[in-house]
Design a protein around this motif. Structure first.
Motif, PDB file in Angstrom:
ATOM      1  N   TRP A  60       0.767  -1.370   0.059  1.00 34.08           N
ATOM      2  CA  TRP A  60       0.201   0.143  -0.050  1.00 34.08           C
ATOM      3  C   TRP A  60       0.904   1.224   0.031  1.00 34.08           C
ATOM      4  O   TRP A  60       0.303   2.262  -0.445  1.00 34.08           O
ATOM      5  CB  TRP A  60      -1.035  -0.081   1.088  1.00 34.08           C
ATOM      6  CG  TRP A  60      -1.966  -1.190   1.168  1.00 34.08           C
ATOM      7  CD1 TRP A  60      -1.930  -2.115   2.016  1.00 34.08           C
ATOM      8  CD2 TRP A  60      -2.937  -1.469   0.246  1.00 34.08           C
ATOM      9  NE1 TRP A  60      -2.955  -2.944   1.712  1.00 34.08           N
ATOM     10  CE2 TRP A  60      -3.576  -2.722   0.808  1.00 34.08           C
ATOM     11  CE3 TRP A  60      -3.522  -0.622  -0.869  1.00 34.08           C
ATOM     12  CZ2 TRP A  60      -4.620  -3.046   0.154  1.00 34.08           C
ATOM     13  CZ3 TRP A  60      -4.616  -1.222  -1.434  1.00 34.08           C
ATOM     14  CH2 TRP A  60      -5.179  -2.454  -1.091  1.00 34.08           C
ATOM     15  N   GLU A 109      -8.609   1.744  -2.714  1.00 35.26           N
ATOM     16  CA  GLU A 109      -9.670   0.539  -2.795  1.00 35.26           C
ATOM     17  C   GLU A 109      -9.309  -0.468  -1.878  1.00 35.26           C
ATOM     18  O   GLU A 109      -7.987  -0.350  -1.703  1.00 35.26           O
ATOM     19  CB  GLU A 109      -9.914   0.274  -4.082  1.00 35.26           C
ATOM     20  CG  GLU A 109     -10.251   1.330  -5.292  1.00 35.26           C
ATOM     21  CD  GLU A 109     -10.071   0.867  -6.765  1.00 35.26           C
ATOM     22  OE1 GLU A 109      -9.865  -0.422  -6.708  1.00 35.26           O
ATOM     23  OE2 GLU A 109     -10.305   1.705  -7.490  1.00 35.26           O
ATOM     24  N   ASP A 110     -10.013  -1.403  -1.448  1.00 35.89           N
ATOM     25  CA  ASP A 110      -9.808  -2.681  -0.729  1.00 35.89           C
ATOM     26  C   ASP A 110      -8.832  -2.649   0.444  1.00 35.89           C
ATOM     27  O   ASP A 110      -8.455  -3.812   0.949  1.00 35.89           O
ATOM     28  CB  ASP A 110      -9.033  -3.648  -1.996  1.00 35.89           C
ATOM     29  CG  ASP A 110      -9.971  -3.970  -3.055  1.00 35.89           C
ATOM     30  OD1 ASP A 110     -11.119  -3.910  -2.821  1.00 35.89           O
ATOM     31  OD2 ASP A 110      -9.429  -4.237  -4.157  1.00 35.89           O
TER      32      ASP A 110
END
Length: 118
Positions: free
Chosen positions: A30, A54-55
């Motif tokens: 990330w 996202e996610d």
């Protein structure tokens, strides 16, 4: 028969140490995405970063942001609003990662084209 020991020069060792340090700073899936979003958007609130990446779980995003702040790559600003707003932006030092992120992006685009366009 004994193998000859290969010793790296000081310049090479310094470069490898630099790669290790950079790798450690950008570890995980990330951090480079967070840095990229902050580079292009300049300032983002927590939920904006969450939507863009996202996610990512909020707990993970919070952990990653704390690590990036601890390593002086991002700056966290608390605004005195109702409700309180927290914004994140890259420090000047963090902006120095742009060339690294750009090369990663270009390589990834080329890789995807090589993989899927044959």
């Amino acid at each position: 028969m004994k193998k000859a020991k290969f010793e790296l020069g000081e310049k090479c060792l310094r470069q490898i140490r630099g790669i290790k340090d950079t790798n450690q700073l950008l570890s995980g899936k990330w951090k480079s995405l967070i840095i990229s979003h902050l580079y292009y958007d300049e300032t983002l609130r927590f939920m904006d970063l969450k939507r863009k990446t996202e996610d990512i779980a909020p707990k993970v995003l919070s952990k990653e942001l704390k690590e990036l702040e601890l390593n002086k790559l991002i700056k966290r600003t608390v605004k005195d609003t109702m409700p309180i707003t927290v914004e994140y932006e890259l420090t000047e030092f963090g902006k120095g990662l742009h060339s690294v992120i750009k090369v990663m992006s270009e390589w990834g685009i080329n890789y995807r084209e090589q993989l899927y366009n044959k």
